[in-house]
Design a protein around this motif. Structure first.
Motif, PDB file in Angstrom:
ATOM      1  N   ILE A  19      27.349  -2.623  53.301  1.00 16.86           N
ATOM      2  CA  ILE A  19      27.645  -3.685  53.531  1.00 16.86           C
ATOM      3  C   ILE A  19      27.797  -4.378  54.492  1.00 16.86           C
ATOM      4  N   GLU A  20      27.156  -5.666  55.059  1.00 14.23           N
ATOM      5  CA  GLU A  20      26.871  -6.343  55.708  1.00 14.23           C
ATOM      6  C   GLU A  20      27.451  -7.373  56.571  1.00 14.23           C
ATOM      7  N   GLU A  21      27.883  -8.159  57.945  1.00 11.91           N
ATOM      8  CA  GLU A  21      28.245  -9.585  58.435  1.00 11.91           C
ATOM      9  C   GLU A  21      26.053  -9.882  57.726  1.00 11.91           C
ATOM     10  N   PHE A  22      26.836 -11.384  57.729  1.00 11.22           N
ATOM     11  CA  PHE A  22      25.198 -12.564  57.535  1.00 11.22           C
ATOM     12  C   PHE A  22      25.434 -13.002  59.198  1.00 11.22           C
ATOM     13  N   LEU A  23      23.587 -12.583  59.397  1.00 11.62           N
ATOM     14  CA  LEU A  23      23.962 -12.729  60.969  1.00 11.62           C
ATOM     15  C   LEU A  23      22.662 -14.409  60.018  1.00 11.62           C
ATOM     16  N   THR A  24      22.575 -15.421  61.404  1.00 13.47           N
ATOM     17  CA  THR A  24      22.371 -16.353  61.167  1.00 13.47           C
ATOM     18  C   THR A  24      21.039 -16.373  62.710  1.00 13.47           C
ATOM     19  N   ILE A  37      16.937 -16.732  63.749  1.00 10.38           N
ATOM     20  CA  ILE A  37      15.838 -16.522  63.431  1.00 10.38           C
ATOM     21  C   ILE A  37      14.954 -15.094  64.089  1.00 10.38           C
ATOM     22  N   GLU A  38      14.222 -14.718  62.721  1.00  4.24           N
ATOM     23  CA  GLU A  38      13.776 -13.270  62.659  1.00  4.24           C
ATOM     24  C   GLU A  38      12.277 -12.949  63.773  1.00  4.24           C
ATOM     25  N   CYS A  39      12.084 -11.526  64.316  1.00  9.46           N
ATOM     26  CA  CYS A  39      11.393 -11.636  64.633  1.00  9.46           C
ATOM     27  C   CYS A  39      11.065  -9.843  64.527  1.00  9.46           C
ATOM     28  N   ILE A  94      18.491  -6.587  62.686  1.00  6.14           N
ATOM     29  CA  ILE A  94      18.430  -5.973  61.016  1.00  6.14           C
ATOM     30  C   ILE A  94      18.331  -5.308  60.548  1.00  6.14           C
ATOM     31  N   GLU A  95      16.599  -4.488  61.091  1.00  5.47           N
ATOM     32  CA  GLU A  95      16.202  -2.802  60.247  1.00  5.47           C
ATOM     33  C   GLU A  95      15.872  -2.175  61.636  1.00  5.47           C
ATOM     34  N   TYR A  96      15.308  -1.141  61.407  1.00  4.11           N
ATOM     35  CA  TYR A  96      13.938  -0.337  62.395  1.00  4.11           C
ATOM     36  C   TYR A  96      13.088  -0.114  61.179  1.00  4.11           C
TER      37      TYR A  96
HETATM   38  P1  AMP Z   1      16.129  -5.693  55.770  1.00  2.00           P
HETATM   39  O1  AMP Z   1      15.289  -4.331  54.457  1.00  2.00           O
HETATM   40  O2  AMP Z   1      17.220  -4.427  56.482  1.00  2.00           O
HETATM   41  O3  AMP Z   1      14.581  -5.685  56.662  1.00  2.00           O
HETATM   42  O4  AMP Z   1      16.784  -6.746  54.501  1.00  2.00           O
HETATM   43  C1  AMP Z   1      15.934  -7.812  54.381  1.00  2.00           C
HETATM   44  C2  AMP Z   1      15.616  -9.030  54.444  1.00  2.00           C
HETATM   45  O5  AMP Z   1      17.479  -9.632  54.317  1.00  2.00           O
HETATM   46  C3  AMP Z   1      15.300  -9.346  56.222  1.00  2.00           C
HETATM   47  O6  AMP Z   1      14.193  -9.339  56.791  1.00  2.00           O
HETATM   48  C4  AMP Z   1      16.081 -10.473  56.244  1.00  2.00           C
HETATM   49  O7  AMP Z   1      15.442 -11.442  56.007  1.00  2.00           O
HETATM   50  C5  AMP Z   1      17.661 -10.235  55.167  1.00  2.00           C
HETATM   51  N1  AMP Z   1      18.764  -9.892  56.173  1.00  2.00           N
HETATM   52  C6  AMP Z   1      18.887  -8.422  55.892  1.00  2.00           C
HETATM   53  N2  AMP Z   1      20.063  -8.280  56.333  1.00  2.00           N
HETATM   54  C7  AMP Z   1      20.597  -9.224  57.655  1.00  2.00           C
HETATM   55  C8  AMP Z   1      22.060  -9.703  57.502  1.00  2.00           C
HETATM   56  N3  AMP Z   1      22.785  -8.746  58.723  1.00  2.00           N
HETATM   57  N4  AMP Z   1      22.253 -10.784  57.491  1.00  2.00           N
HETATM   58  C9  AMP Z   1      21.475 -11.694  57.483  1.00  2.00           C
HETATM   59  N5  AMP Z   1      20.040 -11.856  56.684  1.00  2.00           N
HETATM   60  C10 AMP Z   1      19.579 -10.149  56.816  1.00  2.00           C
END
Ligand code: AMP
Ligand code: GLY
Length: 428
Positions: free
Chosen positions: A190-195, A197-199, A288-290
């Motif tokens: 379970i994660e805190e939602f982050l606002t 822009i992604e890269c 957000i992810e590796y």
């Molecule tokens: P992930 O598979 O972990 O990359 O998650 C897929 C997509 O969900 C990401 O590319 C983000 O757009 C969104 N996402 C994942 N985790 C978060 C978070 N903690 N806060 C906001 N968006 C998230």
């Protein structure tokens, strides 16, 4: 030298295309490959997790280097399989060990790793059947929207973002007690939602040294304005305008260096690509992810921007000499537009004849879901994501316009593409 590339997508076509330009390259094999990789090397009908047949191919074709495209063989331990085999041990494989591939294979492992090494990421709690009640309390402590992630690999479908607290609780229960995503969701992060822009930022590492590859942004949703269902990726651009020097310095100091030191200090063997999925909020990066491989469709924009001899860099990653190398970029921008089958990511048909590939101008069409029909010699669609159309430009806008001009000229029944790749970055 002879190279074997594992995979069958646009990423693997881009890898083969670049490796073929190296002065070190002799023969290239791709397992299983597609109609595009067929024009560069030899496709072998072997699945990416069929380790025994991969071993036979390495011996039979005198392979000097194996490059792994997708995550599945890495998470299943192909690196360790090679290390434990008397013959294969001498053939370097580009990818992490099984233990290190857990950075992608388990969200809980990745979060815990980031916590141990003080790498910025969203606050989280990992929940399973034993602490479900604690999970509910954690959800109550967060504000909407709620992010639930299946711990294991779930083909990119294991992340739920839910606005309503009651629904988030219901979904959490379904994931854990009803195995909504099978084994992958026995544990949920379970994660805190982050606002923000992604890269995407990528490095190639030998475990101690690293080179940073061009940065990119991908477009995951099927519809314009990031609407509709998630896909394997509808396009990408490189570079990303907001990824400037100051931001990259923070990424390197706060994320890349601690990750590589962390892996080394925990004896997690890593010789391959690390993909950092980042979010930028107020100029600061968080992970957000590796992923333990190159991105797709990012690779189709990133690899064409590498000017250095790529095979030389891969060999150096395999034999721990990356510290002696620098990476040189093409200063031009790239944009990739994915042509997909009508209906994708839901039901779609295959076997549609593709025309217009001979009319391309200032563009590379990396094949993904394509196959050559041997009888008719036609190239046909063979998957949801069909072709990644990549173009260069001196600005992102020019790269995107060039990619769209070419995308329009390639035809197959039901062809669809997003018309707004890069628009959110001011490249309309
Ligand atoms: P992930 O598979 O972990 O990359 O998650 C897929 C997509 O969900 C990401 O590319 C983000 O757009 C969104 N996402 C994942 N985790 C978060 C978070 N903690 N806060 C906001 N968006 C998230
Ligand atoms: N483009 C995202 C990924 O390769 O997972």
């Amino acid at each position: 030298m002879n190279t074997l590339i594992l995979g069958s997508g646009g990423r693997e076509h881009a890898l083969a295309w670049k490796i073929a330009q190296s002065k070190l390259s002799d023969r290239i094999f791709i397992a299983p490959g597609n109609a595009g990789t067929r024009n560069i090397g030899t496709n072998l009908p072997i699945g990416v997790t069929d380790f025994e047949h991969i071993k036979t191919a390495v011996i039979e074709h005198d392979i000097d280097l194996v490059v792994v495209g997708p995550e599945d063989p890495l998470v299943l331990g192909i690196y360790d399989y090679f290390q434990q085999d008397k013959i294969l041990r001498n053939t370097p494989i580009i990818g992490p060990s099984k233990a290190a591939a857990m950075l992608e294979g388990s969200k809980d492992f990745a979060k815990d790793f980031m916590k141990r090494h003080a790498i910025p990421t969203a606050a989280y709690l990992t929940v399973d059947a034993n602490n479900l009640a604690e999970g509910m309390q954690f959800l109550e402590s967060l504000s909407s929207p709620y992010v639930l992630k299946a711990d294991g690999l779930a083909q990119g479908k294991g992340v739920l973002i839910i606005n309503d607290l009651a629904q988030a609780k219901t979904e959490l229960t379904a994931m854990i007690t009803e195995a909504k995503f099978g084994e992958a969701s026995k544990k949920v992060v379970i994660e805190e939602f982050l606002t923000g822009i992604e890269c995407s930022v990528f490095v190639l590492t030998d475990g101690s040294n690293y080179v940073i590859l061009p940065d990119a942004k991908d477009y995951k949703r099927i519809g314009e304005g990031n609407s509709g269902l998630n896909t394997g990726g509808m396009g990408s651009v490189s570079p990303v305008p907001f990824v400037n020097k100051a931001f990259m310095k923070k990424v390197e100091d706060q994320i890349i260096i601690p990750t590589i030191h962390g892996l080394k200090s925990e004896n997690l063997v890593y010789k391959g690509f690390i993909f950092f999925g980042l979010i930028q909020e107020n100029g600061n990066p968080r992970v957000i992810e590796y992923n333990c491989r190159m991105g797709d469709p990012e690779a189709e924009s990133v690899i064409p921007r590498i000017q250095s001899d790529f095979l030389e860099l891969l060999v150096a990653a395999g034999n721990n000499t990356l510290g002696k190398h620098k990476i040189v970029f093409d200063e031009r921008c790239t944009a990739t537009v994915f042509l997909v089958s009508g209906g994708y990511p839901e039901k779609f048909e295959k076997g549609k004849v593709i025309t217009g590939l001979e009319n391309m101008n200032n563009c590379i069409a990396f094949h993904a879901g394509t196959a050559k029909d041997i009888e008719s010699n036609a190239v046909k669609t063979n998957g949801g994501r069909v072709l990644a159309v990549t173009s260069y430009g001196y600005s992102l806008r020019e790269a995107i316009n060039n990619a769209y001009a070419n995308a329009e000229n390639i035809h197959f029944d039901g062809r669809y593409y997003r018309s707004d790749i890069g628009f959110d970055l001011g490249a309309r």
